[in-house]
Write a protein that holds these residues in place. Structure first.
Motif, PDB file in Angstrom:
ATOM      1  N   MET A   1      55.580 -10.053 -30.725  1.00 14.51           N
ATOM      2  CA  MET A   1      55.882 -11.622 -30.164  1.00 14.51           C
ATOM      3  C   MET A   1      55.363 -12.436 -31.419  1.00 14.51           C
ATOM      4  N   GLY A   2      55.982 -13.735 -31.683  1.00 13.86           N
ATOM      5  CA  GLY A   2      55.665 -14.290 -32.765  1.00 13.86           C
ATOM      6  C   GLY A   2      55.259 -15.648 -32.260  1.00 13.86           C
ATOM      7  N   PHE A   3      54.519 -16.364 -33.082  1.00 11.43           N
ATOM      8  CA  PHE A   3      53.847 -17.464 -32.747  1.00 11.43           C
ATOM      9  C   PHE A   3      54.390 -18.717 -33.138  1.00 11.43           C
ATOM     10  N   LEU A   4      54.299 -19.902 -32.789  1.00 11.59           N
ATOM     11  CA  LEU A   4      54.883 -21.178 -33.356  1.00 11.59           C
ATOM     12  C   LEU A   4      54.037 -22.412 -32.988  1.00 11.59           C
ATOM     13  N   ASN A   5      53.557 -22.944 -33.906  1.00 11.09           N
ATOM     14  CA  ASN A   5      52.726 -24.301 -33.775  1.00 11.09           C
ATOM     15  C   ASN A   5      53.418 -25.324 -34.560  1.00 11.09           C
ATOM     16  N   LYS A   6      54.250 -26.156 -34.027  1.00 14.24           N
ATOM     17  CA  LYS A   6      55.092 -27.204 -34.494  1.00 14.24           C
ATOM     18  C   LYS A   6      55.149 -28.305 -33.630  1.00 14.24           C
ATOM     19  N   VAL A   7      54.660 -29.409 -34.084  1.00  9.36           N
ATOM     20  CA  VAL A   7      54.927 -30.803 -33.389  1.00  9.36           C
ATOM     21  C   VAL A   7      55.572 -31.691 -34.059  1.00  9.36           C
ATOM     22  N   ILE A   8      56.431 -32.250 -33.409  1.00 11.37           N
ATOM     23  CA  ILE A   8      57.198 -33.555 -33.959  1.00 11.37           C
ATOM     24  C   ILE A   8      57.216 -34.722 -33.040  1.00 11.37           C
ATOM     25  N   LEU A   9      56.613 -35.754 -33.793  1.00  8.01           N
ATOM     26  CA  LEU A   9      56.333 -37.032 -33.069  1.00  8.01           C
ATOM     27  C   LEU A   9      56.947 -38.319 -33.568  1.00  8.01           C
ATOM     28  N   LEU A  10      57.458 -39.014 -33.109  1.00 10.00           N
ATOM     29  CA  LEU A  10      58.046 -40.280 -33.537  1.00 10.00           C
ATOM     30  C   LEU A  10      57.433 -41.564 -32.692  1.00 10.00           C
ATOM     31  N   GLY A  11      56.644 -42.504 -33.559  1.00  9.52           N
ATOM     32  CA  GLY A  11      55.773 -43.476 -32.867  1.00  9.52           C
ATOM     33  C   GLY A  11      55.399 -44.623 -34.113  1.00  9.52           C
ATOM     34  N   ASN A  12      54.501 -45.480 -33.564  1.00 10.80           N
ATOM     35  CA  ASN A  12      53.820 -46.577 -34.345  1.00 10.80           C
ATOM     36  C   ASN A  12      52.687 -46.131 -34.893  1.00 10.80           C
ATOM     37  N   VAL A  13      52.341 -46.606 -36.253  1.00  9.84           N
ATOM     38  CA  VAL A  13      51.083 -46.371 -36.924  1.00  9.84           C
ATOM     39  C   VAL A  13      49.982 -47.655 -36.177  1.00  9.84           C
ATOM     40  N   THR A  14      49.081 -46.929 -35.534  1.00  2.06           N
ATOM     41  CA  THR A  14      48.105 -47.886 -34.923  1.00  2.06           C
ATOM     42  C   THR A  14      46.912 -48.228 -35.748  1.00  2.06           C
ATOM     43  N   ARG A  15      46.645 -47.760 -36.919  1.00  4.02           N
ATOM     44  CA  ARG A  15      45.680 -48.363 -38.238  1.00  4.02           C
ATOM     45  C   ARG A  15      46.218 -47.728 -39.580  1.00  4.02           C
ATOM     46  N   ASN A  16      45.755 -48.720 -40.620  1.00  2.78           N
ATOM     47  CA  ASN A  16      46.218 -48.343 -41.848  1.00  2.78           C
ATOM     48  C   ASN A  16      45.406 -47.123 -42.317  1.00  2.78           C
ATOM     49  N   PRO A  17      46.176 -46.099 -43.247  1.00  6.61           N
ATOM     50  CA  PRO A  17      45.511 -44.853 -43.101  1.00  6.61           C
ATOM     51  C   PRO A  17      44.367 -45.017 -44.104  1.00  6.61           C
ATOM     52  N   GLU A  18      43.267 -44.253 -43.967  1.00 11.52           N
ATOM     53  CA  GLU A  18      41.859 -44.457 -44.831  1.00 11.52           C
ATOM     54  C   GLU A  18      42.021 -42.965 -45.336  1.00 11.52           C
ATOM     55  N   VAL A  19      42.079 -43.094 -46.968  1.00 13.08           N
ATOM     56  CA  VAL A  19      42.259 -42.091 -47.681  1.00 13.08           C
ATOM     57  C   VAL A  19      40.867 -41.628 -48.345  1.00 13.08           C
ATOM     58  N   ARG A  20      40.400 -40.644 -48.249  1.00 15.48           N
ATOM     59  CA  ARG A  20      38.878 -39.995 -48.862  1.00 15.48           C
ATOM     60  C   ARG A  20      39.510 -38.753 -49.528  1.00 15.48           C
ATOM     61  N   TYR A  21      38.399 -38.337 -50.297  1.00 16.59           N
ATOM     62  CA  TYR A  21      38.342 -37.231 -51.079  1.00 16.59           C
ATOM     63  C   TYR A  21      37.322 -36.012 -50.741  1.00 16.59           C
ATOM     64  N   ILE A  22      37.656 -34.868 -50.293  1.00 19.12           N
ATOM     65  CA  ILE A  22      36.726 -33.918 -49.959  1.00 19.12           C
ATOM     66  C   ILE A  22      35.728 -33.577 -51.159  1.00 19.12           C
ATOM     67  N   PRO A  23      34.617 -33.680 -51.020  1.00 18.07           N
ATOM     68  CA  PRO A  23      33.545 -33.521 -52.024  1.00 18.07           C
ATOM     69  C   PRO A  23      33.802 -31.856 -52.593  1.00 18.07           C
ATOM     70  N   GLY A  24      33.615 -31.650 -54.045  1.00 14.68           N
ATOM     71  CA  GLY A  24      33.738 -30.433 -54.408  1.00 14.68           C
ATOM     72  C   GLY A  24      35.162 -30.296 -54.949  1.00 14.68           C
ATOM     73  N   SER A  25      36.232 -30.191 -54.058  1.00 11.27           N
ATOM     74  CA  SER A  25      37.369 -29.843 -54.443  1.00 11.27           C
ATOM     75  C   SER A  25      38.346 -31.130 -54.957  1.00 11.27           C
ATOM     76  N   GLY A  26      37.955 -32.263 -54.251  1.00  9.46           N
ATOM     77  CA  GLY A  26      38.566 -33.580 -54.796  1.00  9.46           C
ATOM     78  C   GLY A  26      39.929 -33.511 -54.042  1.00  9.46           C
ATOM     79  N   THR A  27      39.995 -32.730 -53.067  1.00  7.06           N
ATOM     80  CA  THR A  27      41.457 -32.793 -52.429  1.00  7.06           C
ATOM     81  C   THR A  27      41.456 -34.408 -51.559  1.00  7.06           C
TER      82      THR A  27
END
Length: 144
Positions: A1-27
């Motif tokens: 048996m296979g597995f599937l974890n997929k979500v598709i959403l259509l909506g409106n952004v509630t707050r401006n994105p907050e971009v941060r960086y992971i310490p160490g990797s800088g991702t």
């Protein structure tokens, strides 16, 4: 048996994105909210239900999201469902959130105003995450 974890959403952004960086990797990590509506009939009347969903994006997708996505903008988000747990002030906390793998900016129908500043594009724009790193991390790794 296979597995599937997929979500598709259509909506409106509630707050401006907050971009941060992971310490160490800088991702880069972008976090924002999405409001998704559902209309259903209860008896003789229609009712609306709104869900507020937390979205996370990583790597280049996070940078692009932080640069172009603004509050009120309609988005199509494709990704996977994750479950995080952490401890805060001695209390165990947990939540579900979506890790975005693809974000598509949806243009508004003609005649509707764009709530974000700048010019609205007449075409839909698609952003895809090509990040193949390990984004499973401890709550302490995320700087917000």
């Amino acid at each position: 048996m296979g597995f599937l974890n997929k979500v598709i959403l259509l909506g409106n952004v509630t707050r401006n994105p907050e971009v941060r960086y992971i310490p160490g990797s800088g991702t880069p990590v972008a976090k924002f909210g999405l409001a998704v509506n559902r209309r259903y009939k209860s008896g003789d009347e229609y009712k609306d239900e709104t869900l507020f969903i937390d979205i996370s994006a990583f790597a280049r997708l996070a940078e692009i999201t932080g640069e172009y996505v603004t509050k009120g903008m309609p988005l199509l988000v494709e990704g996977r469902l994750t479950f995080r747990t952490w401890e805060q002030d001695g209390v165990k906390r947990s939540k579900h959130e979506i890790v975005a793998e693809n974000i598509q900016m949806i243009s508004r129908p003609s005649g509707q105003s764009d709530r974000s500043e700048g010019t609205a594009s007449s075409e839909n724009s698609q952003i895809t995450d090509n990040y193949s790193g390990n984004d499973t991390m401890d709550e302490n790794d995320i700087p917000f």
